[in-house]
Write a protein that holds these residues in place. Structure first.
Motif, PDB file in Angstrom:
ATOM      1  N   ILE A   1       0.822  -1.219   0.000  1.00  0.00           N
ATOM      2  CA  ILE A   1       0.000   0.000   0.000  1.00  0.00           C
ATOM      3  C   ILE A   1       0.855   1.267   0.000  1.00  0.00           C
ATOM      4  O   ILE A   1       0.608   2.173  -0.814  1.00  0.00           O
ATOM      5  CB  ILE A   1      -1.000  -0.022   1.172  1.00  0.00           C
ATOM      6  N   PRO A   2       1.878   1.384   0.863  1.00  0.00           N
ATOM      7  CA  PRO A   2       2.727   2.590   0.782  1.00  0.00           C
ATOM      8  C   PRO A   2       3.421   2.730  -0.567  1.00  0.00           C
ATOM      9  O   PRO A   2       3.598   3.846  -1.065  1.00  0.00           O
ATOM     10  CB  PRO A   2       3.752   2.376   1.899  1.00  0.00           C
ATOM     11  N   LEU A   3       3.816   1.601  -1.176  1.00  0.00           N
ATOM     12  CA  LEU A   3       4.468   1.649  -2.490  1.00  0.00           C
ATOM     13  C   LEU A   3       3.530   2.250  -3.531  1.00  0.00           C
ATOM     14  O   LEU A   3       3.928   3.124  -4.310  1.00  0.00           O
ATOM     15  CB  LEU A   3       4.892   0.232  -2.901  1.00  0.00           C
ATOM     16  N   TYR A   4       2.272   1.804  -3.538  1.00  0.00           N
ATOM     17  CA  TYR A   4       1.307   2.347  -4.489  1.00  0.00           C
ATOM     18  C   TYR A   4       0.993   3.809  -4.192  1.00  0.00           C
ATOM     19  O   TYR A   4       0.901   4.633  -5.102  1.00  0.00           O
ATOM     20  CB  TYR A   4       0.017   1.531  -4.471  1.00  0.00           C
ATOM     21  N   VAL A   5       0.779   4.119  -2.924  1.00  0.00           N
ATOM     22  CA  VAL A   5       0.416   5.495  -2.554  1.00  0.00           C
ATOM     23  C   VAL A   5       1.521   6.469  -2.953  1.00  0.00           C
ATOM     24  O   VAL A   5       1.264   7.527  -3.542  1.00  0.00           O
ATOM     25  CB  VAL A   5       0.119   5.589  -1.044  1.00  0.00           C
ATOM     26  N   LYS A   6       2.760   6.100  -2.669  1.00  0.00           N
ATOM     27  CA  LYS A   6       3.888   6.979  -3.024  1.00  0.00           C
ATOM     28  C   LYS A   6       4.016   7.124  -4.537  1.00  0.00           C
ATOM     29  O   LYS A   6       4.292   8.197  -5.049  1.00  0.00           O
ATOM     30  CB  LYS A   6       5.192   6.414  -2.448  1.00  0.00           C
ATOM     31  N   SER A   7       3.799   6.013  -5.250  1.00  0.00           N
ATOM     32  CA  SER A   7       3.988   6.054  -6.703  1.00  0.00           C
ATOM     33  C   SER A   7       2.894   6.839  -7.403  1.00  0.00           C
ATOM     34  O   SER A   7       3.071   7.296  -8.530  1.00  0.00           O
ATOM     35  CB  SER A   7       4.035   4.635  -7.272  1.00  0.00           C
ATOM     36  N   LEU A   8       1.743   7.015  -6.732  1.00  0.00           N
ATOM     37  CA  LEU A   8       0.617   7.686  -7.375  1.00  0.00           C
ATOM     38  C   LEU A   8       0.464   9.148  -6.954  1.00  0.00           C
ATOM     39  O   LEU A   8      -0.468   9.810  -7.393  1.00  0.00           O
ATOM     40  CB  LEU A   8      -0.682   6.933  -7.041  1.00  0.00           C
ATOM     41  N   ARG A   9       1.330   9.635  -6.102  1.00  0.00           N
ATOM     42  CA  ARG A   9       1.258  11.041  -5.702  1.00  0.00           C
ATOM     43  C   ARG A   9       1.508  11.935  -6.915  1.00  0.00           C
ATOM     44  O   ARG A   9       2.522  11.823  -7.593  1.00  0.00           O
ATOM     45  CB  ARG A   9       2.279  11.344  -4.617  1.00  0.00           C
ATOM     46  N   GLY A  10       0.553  12.820  -7.148  1.00  0.00           N
ATOM     47  CA  GLY A  10       0.696  13.720  -8.292  1.00  0.00           C
ATOM     48  C   GLY A  10       0.465  13.024  -9.612  1.00  0.00           C
ATOM     49  O   GLY A  10       0.765  13.556 -10.663  1.00  0.00           O
ATOM     50  N   SER A  11      -0.060  11.783  -9.581  1.00  0.00           N
ATOM     51  CA  SER A  11      -0.291  11.046 -10.822  1.00  0.00           C
ATOM     52  C   SER A  11      -1.768  10.719 -10.939  1.00  0.00           C
ATOM     53  O   SER A  11      -2.466  10.544  -9.948  1.00  0.00           O
ATOM     54  CB  SER A  11       0.518   9.741 -10.812  1.00  0.00           C
ATOM     55  N   ASN A  12      -2.273  10.668 -12.162  1.00  0.00           N
ATOM     56  CA  ASN A  12      -3.678  10.303 -12.392  1.00  0.00           C
ATOM     57  C   ASN A  12      -3.807   8.868 -12.894  1.00  0.00           C
ATOM     58  O   ASN A  12      -4.810   8.495 -13.470  1.00  0.00           O
ATOM     59  CB  ASN A  12      -4.325  11.268 -13.392  1.00  0.00           C
ATOM     60  N   LYS A  13      -2.761   8.073 -12.672  1.00  0.00           N
ATOM     61  CA  LYS A  13      -2.792   6.680 -13.138  1.00  0.00           C
ATOM     62  C   LYS A  13      -3.737   5.858 -12.265  1.00  0.00           C
ATOM     63  O   LYS A  13      -3.909   6.134 -11.079  1.00  0.00           O
ATOM     64  CB  LYS A  13      -1.383   6.059 -13.077  1.00  0.00           C
ATOM     65  N   ILE A  14      -4.316   4.825 -12.861  1.00  0.00           N
ATOM     66  CA  ILE A  14      -5.203   3.942 -12.103  1.00  0.00           C
ATOM     67  C   ILE A  14      -4.375   3.086 -11.159  1.00  0.00           C
ATOM     68  O   ILE A  14      -3.323   2.580 -11.504  1.00  0.00           O
ATOM     69  CB  ILE A  14      -6.013   3.042 -13.057  1.00  0.00           C
ATOM     70  N   MET A  15      -4.903   2.911  -9.971  1.00  0.00           N
ATOM     71  CA  MET A  15      -4.191   2.122  -8.973  1.00  0.00           C
ATOM     72  C   MET A  15      -4.599   0.661  -9.072  1.00  0.00           C
ATOM     73  O   MET A  15      -5.747   0.318  -8.818  1.00  0.00           O
ATOM     74  CB  MET A  15      -4.506   2.654  -7.583  1.00  0.00           C
ATOM     75  N   GLY A  16      -3.705  -0.184  -9.453  1.00  0.00           N
ATOM     76  CA  GLY A  16      -3.980  -1.612  -9.515  1.00  0.00           C
ATOM     77  C   GLY A  16      -3.178  -2.338  -8.470  1.00  0.00           C
ATOM     78  O   GLY A  16      -2.430  -1.738  -7.720  1.00  0.00           O
ATOM     79  N   GLY A  17      -3.354  -3.640  -8.411  1.00  0.00           N
ATOM     80  CA  GLY A  17      -2.496  -4.455  -7.563  1.00  0.00           C
ATOM     81  C   GLY A  17      -3.047  -4.773  -6.205  1.00  0.00           C
ATOM     82  O   GLY A  17      -2.758  -5.810  -5.652  1.00  0.00           O
ATOM     83  N   ILE A  18      -3.854  -3.877  -5.640  1.00  0.00           N
ATOM     84  CA  ILE A  18      -4.288  -4.083  -4.273  1.00  0.00           C
ATOM     85  C   ILE A  18      -5.207  -5.294  -4.166  1.00  0.00           C
ATOM     86  O   ILE A  18      -5.114  -6.080  -3.252  1.00  0.00           O
ATOM     87  CB  ILE A  18      -5.000  -2.818  -3.736  1.00  0.00           C
ATOM     88  N   VAL A  19      -6.123  -5.446  -5.127  1.00  0.00           N
ATOM     89  CA  VAL A  19      -7.066  -6.561  -5.054  1.00  0.00           C
ATOM     90  C   VAL A  19      -6.372  -7.893  -5.281  1.00  0.00           C
ATOM     91  O   VAL A  19      -6.461  -8.809  -4.481  1.00  0.00           O
ATOM     92  CB  VAL A  19      -8.204  -6.382  -6.078  1.00  0.00           C
ATOM     93  N   SER A  20      -5.631  -7.991  -6.363  1.00  0.00           N
ATOM     94  CA  SER A  20      -5.061  -9.294  -6.716  1.00  0.00           C
ATOM     95  C   SER A  20      -3.926  -9.705  -5.799  1.00  0.00           C
ATOM     96  O   SER A  20      -3.570 -10.870  -5.748  1.00  0.00           O
ATOM     97  CB  SER A  20      -4.582  -9.292  -8.166  1.00  0.00           C
ATOM     98  N   SER A  21      -3.366  -8.775  -5.048  1.00  0.00           N
ATOM     99  CA  SER A  21      -2.305  -9.163  -4.125  1.00  0.00           C
ATOM    100  C   SER A  21      -2.868  -9.871  -2.897  1.00  0.00           C
ATOM    101  O   SER A  21      -2.122 -10.271  -2.008  1.00  0.00           O
ATOM    102  CB  SER A  21      -1.498  -7.934  -3.693  1.00  0.00           C
ATOM    103  N   GLY A  22      -4.168 -10.032  -2.854  1.00  0.00           N
ATOM    104  CA  GLY A  22      -4.783 -10.780  -1.764  1.00  0.00           C
ATOM    105  C   GLY A  22      -4.937 -12.251  -2.050  1.00  0.00           C
ATOM    106  O   GLY A  22      -5.643 -12.953  -1.336  1.00  0.00           O
ATOM    107  N   TYR A  23      -4.264 -12.744  -3.094  1.00  0.00           N
ATOM    108  CA  TYR A  23      -4.391 -14.150  -3.496  1.00  0.00           C
ATOM    109  C   TYR A  23      -4.077 -15.099  -2.358  1.00  0.00           C
ATOM    110  O   TYR A  23      -4.626 -16.184  -2.272  1.00  0.00           O
ATOM    111  CB  TYR A  23      -3.445 -14.450  -4.678  1.00  0.00           C
ATOM    112  N   GLY A  24      -3.192 -14.687  -1.444  1.00  0.00           N
ATOM    113  CA  GLY A  24      -2.768 -15.610  -0.397  1.00  0.00           C
ATOM    114  C   GLY A  24      -3.795 -15.852   0.680  1.00  0.00           C
ATOM    115  O   GLY A  24      -3.664 -16.794   1.453  1.00  0.00           O
ATOM    116  N   VAL A  25      -4.830 -15.006   0.766  1.00  0.00           N
ATOM    117  CA  VAL A  25      -5.859 -15.220   1.780  1.00  0.00           C
ATOM    118  C   VAL A  25      -6.512 -16.570   1.612  1.00  0.00           C
ATOM    119  O   VAL A  25      -6.938 -17.197   2.577  1.00  0.00           O
ATOM    120  CB  VAL A  25      -6.920 -14.092   1.713  1.00  0.00           C
TER     121      VAL A  25
END
Length: 483
Positions: free
Chosen positions: A201-225
């Motif tokens: 989450i911090p990696l995505y949040v930092k990478s998207l600061r000042g960016s209008n890119k879509i945030m991916g990765g958060i949902v599919s990174s839950g595969y291990g549940v």
């Protein structure tokens, strides 16, 4: 600093000592009743818990110590909730604040959010896995502990591998079913999952600061549940014949190992590669020529299998039916991606979105009973279905390439998550409701294929997550460089 560490260790030692006194008092007074066949597993379980607590003190201020104490807090809360008498509630009100205070003294980074996340994940896994049941019932003692395999045999049910050497704990307000395999898988998956999310989450949040890119990765990174979701109670196991139980047991071991291993690799890759903007071996670009060779070889193999399946009349076998469809999607993707790349195709976002929707619908529609029956009844229809799946893979491969690296990964994630949800829905619908989604296949066939599809989708979702994490890492370090 040194005094706070000593104080924390002392508090932990006192807490664990008092907990063992609570157990010893319970055994002597009859407050805790352990049947003779459950005595050895109970002693081993208690020694395991004590060993974990000892490790928490030995490795104090290490992250594993935080999660062991969080597990202890959860166990005490469950005991108090299940027993609901003065002794257990008082014990929980004494022990939980003490352990919490020891954690605060050690000043772990993000310890509050990590503890809450740990408890929520364990609670979620336990609920989905049906490891406990809240119910008002008579009980011989405040806490009655029986040997789970014998308990299941007594009511005429086979024992799944998840419950080998397990304990059946009965109280006036609920039951708990737990085996050593499930216990360690849930704990390992929880620790890795929580740590991964606190890195992701911090990696995505930092990478998207000042960016209008879509945030991916958060949902599919839950595969291990899903690592512990296959732990079912006896009502679910009763749906399966002995042969199915054997096959289920064979599948569950690689299923658990795969889930925890993928979580561990995600953690290592983030620490070693993505936190410094470097690609892991999984996401390193492949030469276009190599992509084409792999795509053509796979396409030839898959196309060659179709007439063989039709000739042997195996297209109505549920395993061949769906596994072949998934292979067609994969071969279509591997063909569509390099083809779009070689032609340097350009499409506007509306067309890209339409192609994505068509691809998604094309892949999911064959899981609906009406269309599944259409393909099941006739070999020609099955051929149409298989090529439709190939087209679905081809379209998502094109979308992934022409949408750009950020949006393309996002679409790929959504596509893989949608396919990954199918076996989960199938598995729990079959177990919980006990109703066949497809009337022309048996219930145990549908449970087995759901596990097989689950095992297939786990690494696929994991690979796509690695791509998404690397894209976020690149955005972060490129932006930092420009600043």
């Amino acid at each position: 600093m040194e005094s706070s560490i000593k104080k924390s260790n002392f508090i932990q030692f006192i807490s664990y000592f008092l907990f063992n006194l609570y157990v010893i008092y319970g055994l002597i007074s009859g407050y805790i009743l352990v049947t003779s066949d459950a005595l050895i597993p109970f002693v081993l379980a208690l020694l395991t818990v004590d060993s974990l607590f000892a490790l928490a003190i030995i490795f104090n201020r290490k992250v594993i110590s935080l999660y062991v104490r969080g597990l202890f807090i959860f166990l005490l809360a469950v005991i108090a909730l299940m027993v609901q008498d003065l002794i257990s509630v008082t014990a929980a009100f004494v022990f939980i604040p003490l352990i919490s205070y020891s954690i605060k003294l050690d000043n772990f980074e993000h310890y509050k959010s990590k503890l809450i996340s740990e408890i929520l994940v364990i609670l979620f896994m336990g609920t989905i896995g049906k490891m406990y049941l809240l119910i008002t019932q008579p009980s011989p003692a405040a806490i009655t502990i029986e040997y789970l395999p014998d308990k299941m045999s007594a009511i005429g049910l086979p024992t799944p591998i998840t419950e080998y050497y397990g304990l059946f704990i009965t109280t006036a307000h609920g039951d708990i079913l737990i085996g050593p395999l499930v216990f360690f898988v849930i704990f390992a998956a929880t620790v890795l999952l929580v740590e991964n999310y606190h890195l992701i989450i911090p990696l995505y949040v930092k990478s998207l600061r000042g960016s209008n890119k879509i945030m991916g990765g958060i949902v599919s990174s839950g595969y291990g549940v899903v690592a512990a979701m296959s732990c079912q109670c006896e009502s679910a196991i009763a749906l399966l014949p002995a042969v199915a139980i054997l096959l289920l047991n064979i599948l569950l071991i690689p299923f658990f190992i795969l889930s925890v291993t993928l979580l561990a690799f995600t953690y290592l890759f983030i620490i070693k590669y993505y936190n410094s903007g470097r690609p892991s071996l999984i996401v390193k670009p492949i030469k276009m020529k190599t992509e084409f060779i792999v795509a053509i070889v796979l396409l030839l193999i898959v196309q060659g299998l179709l007439p063989l399946i039709l000739f042997l009349k195996e297209y109505d076998n549920i395993i061949y039916f769906f596994i072949y469809g998934m292979a067609m999607i994969l071969s279509g993707f591997l063909f569509g991606d390099p083809l779009a790349k070689s032609f340097k195709a350009k499409l506007n976002k509306v067309i890209i979105f339409i192609l994505f929707i068509l691809s998604l619908i094309n892949s999911l529609i064959w899981f609906f009973p009406y269309f599944t029956l259409y393909a099941y009844e006739n070999p020609l229809n099955y051929s149409i279905m298989s090529y439709s799946m190939f087209l679905s893979g081809f379209l998502i491969g094109m979308v992934y390439e022409v949408a750009g690296e950020h949006l393309g990964v996002f679409f790929l994630e959504v596509f893989s998550v949608a396919l990954g949800i199918i076996p989960i829905i199938l598995y729990y619908y079959a177990f919980t409701v006990g109703v066949r989604i497809w009337k022309f296949w048996s219930l145990n066939d549908q449970i087995i294929i759901s596990l097989i599809l689950w095992i297939i989708m786990l690494p696929i979702m994991w690979i796509i997550t690695q791509k998404s994490l690397y894209e976020a890492s690149k955005r972060l370090f490129i932006t930092s460089y420009k600043l």
